[in-house]
Design an enzyme around this catalytic site. Sequence first.
Site, PDB file in Angstrom:
ATOM      1  N   GLU A   1      34.947  35.382  49.522  1.00  0.00           N
ATOM      2  CA  GLU A   1      35.721  34.257  48.993  1.00  0.00           C
ATOM      3  C   GLU A   1      36.577  33.624  50.079  1.00  0.00           C
ATOM      4  O   GLU A   1      37.784  33.467  49.939  1.00  0.00           O
ATOM      5  CB  GLU A   1      36.576  34.684  47.787  1.00  0.00           C
ATOM      6  CG  GLU A   1      35.791  34.733  46.492  1.00  0.00           C
ATOM      7  CD  GLU A   1      36.663  34.579  45.264  1.00  0.00           C
ATOM      8  OE1 GLU A   1      36.841  33.420  44.811  1.00  0.00           O
ATOM      9  OE2 GLU A   1      37.152  35.592  44.744  1.00  0.00           O
TER      10      GLU A   1
ATOM     11  N   ASP B   1      34.620  46.071  43.751  1.00  0.00           N
ATOM     12  CA  ASP B   1      34.288  45.983  45.182  1.00  0.00           C
ATOM     13  C   ASP B   1      33.689  47.323  45.597  1.00  0.00           C
ATOM     14  O   ASP B   1      34.318  48.372  45.427  1.00  0.00           O
ATOM     15  CB  ASP B   1      35.535  45.679  45.997  1.00  0.00           C
ATOM     16  CG  ASP B   1      36.228  44.409  45.525  1.00  0.00           C
ATOM     17  OD1 ASP B   1      35.878  43.336  46.035  1.00  0.00           O
ATOM     18  OD2 ASP B   1      37.105  44.504  44.640  1.00  0.00           O
TER      19      ASP B   1
ATOM     20  N   ASN C   1      31.145  42.184  41.665  1.00  0.00           N
ATOM     21  CA  ASN C   1      31.465  41.651  40.340  1.00  0.00           C
ATOM     22  C   ASN C   1      30.788  42.440  39.226  1.00  0.00           C
ATOM     23  O   ASN C   1      30.241  41.871  38.282  1.00  0.00           O
ATOM     24  CB  ASN C   1      31.107  40.164  40.262  1.00  0.00           C
ATOM     25  CG  ASN C   1      32.287  39.272  40.614  1.00  0.00           C
ATOM     26  OD1 ASN C   1      33.422  39.529  40.218  1.00  0.00           O
ATOM     27  ND2 ASN C   1      32.029  38.221  41.376  1.00  0.00           N
TER      28      ASN C   1
ATOM     29  N   ASP D   1      44.032  38.889  44.772  1.00  0.00           N
ATOM     30  CA  ASP D   1      43.996  39.723  43.569  1.00  0.00           C
ATOM     31  C   ASP D   1      43.098  40.946  43.759  1.00  0.00           C
ATOM     32  O   ASP D   1      43.009  41.799  42.876  1.00  0.00           O
ATOM     33  CB  ASP D   1      43.574  38.920  42.327  1.00  0.00           C
ATOM     34  CG  ASP D   1      42.431  37.966  42.582  1.00  0.00           C
ATOM     35  OD1 ASP D   1      41.807  38.028  43.662  1.00  0.00           O
ATOM     36  OD2 ASP D   1      42.150  37.135  41.696  1.00  0.00           O
ATOM     37  N   HIS D   2      42.435  41.047  44.905  1.00  0.00           N
ATOM     38  CA  HIS D   2      41.676  42.239  45.293  1.00  0.00           C
ATOM     39  C   HIS D   2      42.475  43.031  46.325  1.00  0.00           C
ATOM     40  O   HIS D   2      43.338  42.476  47.015  1.00  0.00           O
ATOM     41  CB  HIS D   2      40.336  41.863  45.933  1.00  0.00           C
ATOM     42  CG  HIS D   2      39.373  41.206  45.016  1.00  0.00           C
ATOM     43  ND1 HIS D   2      38.222  41.807  44.568  1.00  0.00           N
ATOM     44  CD2 HIS D   2      39.372  39.951  44.465  1.00  0.00           C
ATOM     45  CE1 HIS D   2      37.549  40.984  43.793  1.00  0.00           C
ATOM     46  NE2 HIS D   2      38.227  39.851  43.717  1.00  0.00           N
TER      47      HIS D   2
ATOM     48  N   ASN E   1      37.936  41.037  49.563  1.00  0.00           N
ATOM     49  CA  ASN E   1      37.859  39.698  48.989  1.00  0.00           C
ATOM     50  C   ASN E   1      39.236  39.069  49.183  1.00  0.00           C
ATOM     51  O   ASN E   1      40.190  39.413  48.479  1.00  0.00           O
ATOM     52  CB  ASN E   1      37.479  39.774  47.505  1.00  0.00           C
ATOM     53  CG  ASN E   1      37.377  38.399  46.864  1.00  0.00           C
ATOM     54  OD1 ASN E   1      38.153  37.492  47.173  1.00  0.00           O
ATOM     55  ND2 ASN E   1      36.438  38.230  45.953  1.00  0.00           N
TER      56      ASN E   1
ATOM     57  N   ASP F   1      32.050  42.314  47.225  1.00  0.00           N
ATOM     58  CA  ASP F   1      32.470  42.118  45.839  1.00  0.00           C
ATOM     59  C   ASP F   1      31.205  41.950  44.996  1.00  0.00           C
ATOM     60  O   ASP F   1      30.573  40.908  45.005  1.00  0.00           O
ATOM     61  CB  ASP F   1      33.366  40.883  45.748  1.00  0.00           C
ATOM     62  CG  ASP F   1      33.850  40.603  44.329  1.00  0.00           C
ATOM     63  OD1 ASP F   1      33.418  41.310  43.394  1.00  0.00           O
ATOM     64  OD2 ASP F   1      34.652  39.670  44.157  1.00  0.00           O
TER      65      ASP F   1
END
Length: 258
Positions: free
Chosen positions: A34, A218, A149, A247-248, A7, A147
Amino acid sequence: MKIATYNVNGVNGRLAVLLRWLDETRPDIVCLQELKAPDERFPESAIAEAGYAAIWHGQKSWNGVAILSRVGAPVETRRGLPGDPLDLHSRYIEAAVAGLLVGGLYLPNGNPRPGPKFDYKLAWFERLIEHGAELIAAGVPALLIGDFNVMPTERDVYKPERWLDDALFAPEVRNAYFRLLDQGWVDALRTMHPDETIYTFWDYFRNAYARNAGLRIDHVLLSPAIAGRLVGAGVDSHVRGWEKTSDHAPVWIELAPA
């Protein structure tokens, strides 16, 4: 064969990070999430210069998924998850690549819970479960990767008691994840590291990365047709420490030859 998911949290704003990671690790197939860019702004030429053919499903400012390959051009088989023709979010793309069927996904966040965003997340997950069942029934060598979530268990989240009301840790969402696994899908990372604390996401706030206060959201799921080829899996967590990074962190697996 090395297959990864990342991501990127904005493919153009973090293109330098993506290219650095691709050059460092040279995965054979990569799923991105993303993108946060419309189709016409996907950095196709830069990706090609790095040695990768690509397909992508973009969307302005939000969402967006892509599949990159340096082992043959991906042949797109599906754009968008089936089951709701009114869902225009760019969250799923599927392609035949090097003898595999790769489904790259970005599952909805779902917050705040309860509410319409959470309802959308659950409905999207139901569509994924239905599509996953069709792939399993077909017996194809397939992956569902991206991802999700969702933190499946308490081991997958730092201080789980703080996440009880969050859509990523909701009982309904975790149950949906395990219903998917019950079809025969194999969680590659957890299979290779059954007892380890492994995270794939660290918030930008509260010094989360330095404190290793992360989440495992993930995932790489393997169909029974290829699960036996799994020989390695891990997280390139050091990438999360790079300047202007996502941030991943990238997650990868290795498959033995067929």
